[in-house]
Design a protein around this motif. Structure first.
Motif: not given
Length: 429
Positions: A126-144
């Motif tokens: 199986y092969v998947a795209d790196a951008e969405t398969f690999c981990g990344h984080e989303e910011s929830r705003g200041h101080g969070q």
């Protein structure tokens, strides 16, 4: 061990709970007691005694349902065994649209399609795209705190959990994916350079064909390669070796080029088609990967052995700049006269090619392949370097007859591969 016992040992019997059913007319000592109901005498007789009818009916079932039916009674078990032996065509699952944010679209597609396919996977690539398969984080705003959205190991574990426990699995993550949408082998293959996409190739047990996974990781303490590993993977002293698909990780690191050359040079024989490319990371073979140093250079792949296998590969170098020259390269591949039934196509392209390389004309190379091979599904990826050359191996004809070794490591190119796995048995219909 019987064929069906081997199937149950593979893990499918554990993954798919079996219903407590029994076929009327079968011995109570064979199976579980029947569910209380009023049976149709004629129907019960037919489904309990006429193997030809039972086999015809069960032949319509997907493999997961067939494995459940195999536990109903002795007759159904024998019929299921015969049907499983005929299911020798490669199947695939593909995802070309975004999935839920907590996973990858390929995981959901595989979970759904495994309920429908008529194949018991023995090896999966199986092969998947790196951008969405690999981990990344989303910011929830200041101080969070940042919320983790995806983690490649967790997604890989979820995907591989869907497969038989003893199935060989090789998973790769690359900058872009080349995939044929599920449904028909004649569907137009897509070059997906951005966005969520992936595919899983499901190889069953095929008479006369042996597929083995292998992995080599650079040892910081020694420069020598383990010869035993080559032999165990079928890469050494194997006269039936026909095709090797080779994939590198972290090949930009110091000393990696020499390490990759060591492996490639050992396999650079005129009787072997060697092709592949360099990816962002490996996501499967986790038990082996856990023992290697973090961020180390590695090479993994699939070795295809069998006298009936035929294959050819062509290199699209930097002289291929438009539709005309791309189609000329496909004509060379077509001239190899490889049978197209029960065949697969692979495309390993540089991340610098594709849409921008051909001056905003998308899907050019995949479309060129489809023009000459309209009924051969195409799979692959956009990576960070390519492995391959012009070579044909059919058992009685070899394109390259030179004494010098072919140059197999490239950049800014595309390698196209055609692999024929022999005449498959016809599935029940």
């Amino acid at each position: 061990m019987t064929y069906l016992e081997g199937v149950q040992a593979s893990g499918f019997g554990v993954l798919f709970p079996l219903p407590p059913l029994a076929c009327a007319g079968c011995s109570a000592t064979d199976e579980r007691p029947a569910v209380a109901m009023e049976p149709d005498p004629k129907g019960c007789y037919v489904l309990s005694n006429l193997a030809e009818v039972v086999e015809r009916v069960l032949g319509f079932l997907p493999t997961k349902a067939l494995l459940r039916a195999a536990c109903v009674c002795r007759l159904w078990r024998e019929c299921s065994r015969r049907i499983l032996r005929t299911q020798q065509s490669v199947a695939w699952v593909s995802a070309v649209e975004s999935g839920p944010s907590d996973s990858h679209a390929l995981v959901h597609a595989l979970a759904e399609e495994l309920e429908k396919v008529q194949v018991l996977p023995q090896t999966v690539l199986y092969v998947a795209d790196a951008e969405t398969f690999c981990g990344h984080e989303e910011s929830r705003g200041h101080g969070q705190k940042k919320a983790r959205r995806r983690n490649s190991k967790e997604i890989a574990a979820a995907l591989e959990k869907l497969l038989p426990k003893r199935c060989q699995v090789l998973g790769l993550v690359a900058p872009g994916v080349v995939v044929t949408p599920i449904g028909s082998q004649s569907n137009r293959p897509l070059e997906i350079e951005e966005g969520e996409a992936g595919f899983a190739l499901l190889f069953p047990k095929i008479d006369g064909v042996k597929i083995q996974t292998f992995h080599f990781f650079k040892d910081l303490k020694t420069r020598a390669l383990d010869e035993n590993q080559f032999a165990e993977a079928g890469l050494k002293n194997n006269p039936d070796l026909r095709v090797v698909l080779l994939f590198g990780e972290n090949t930009w690191k110091p000393g990696a080029t020499r390490f990759v050359h060591q492996i490639v040079n050992r396999l650079n024989e005129k009787s072997i088609v060697l092709a592949g490319g360099h990816v962002e990371s490996f996501t499967s073979l986790m038990s082996e990967n856990n023992a290697r140093p973090a961020e180390s250079c590695g090479v993994v792949g699939l070795a295809f052995s069998g006298a009936q296998i035929q294959s050819a590969t062509v290199l699209l170098d930097q002289d291929v700049i438009d539709e005309r020259t791309a189609e000329a390269a496909m004509q060379r591949l077509k001239a190899a006269n490889i049978p197209e039934h029960n065949s697969l196509g692979f495309m390993f392209a540089c991340v610098g090619r594709g849409y921008q390389y051909y001056k905003t004309k998308p899907n050019l190379e995949a479309d060129a392949f489809r023009k000459f091979f309209p009924n051969v599904p195409l799979f692959g990826f956009f990576g960070n370097g390519e492995i391959g050359c012009d070579r044909i191996v059919t058992g009685n004809f070899i394109l390259r007859e030179y004494d010098t070794k072919d140059d197999l490591l490239h950049g800014y190119t595309t390698v196209m591969v055609l692999i024929h796995l022999g005449s498959s048995k016809t599935n029940q219909s």
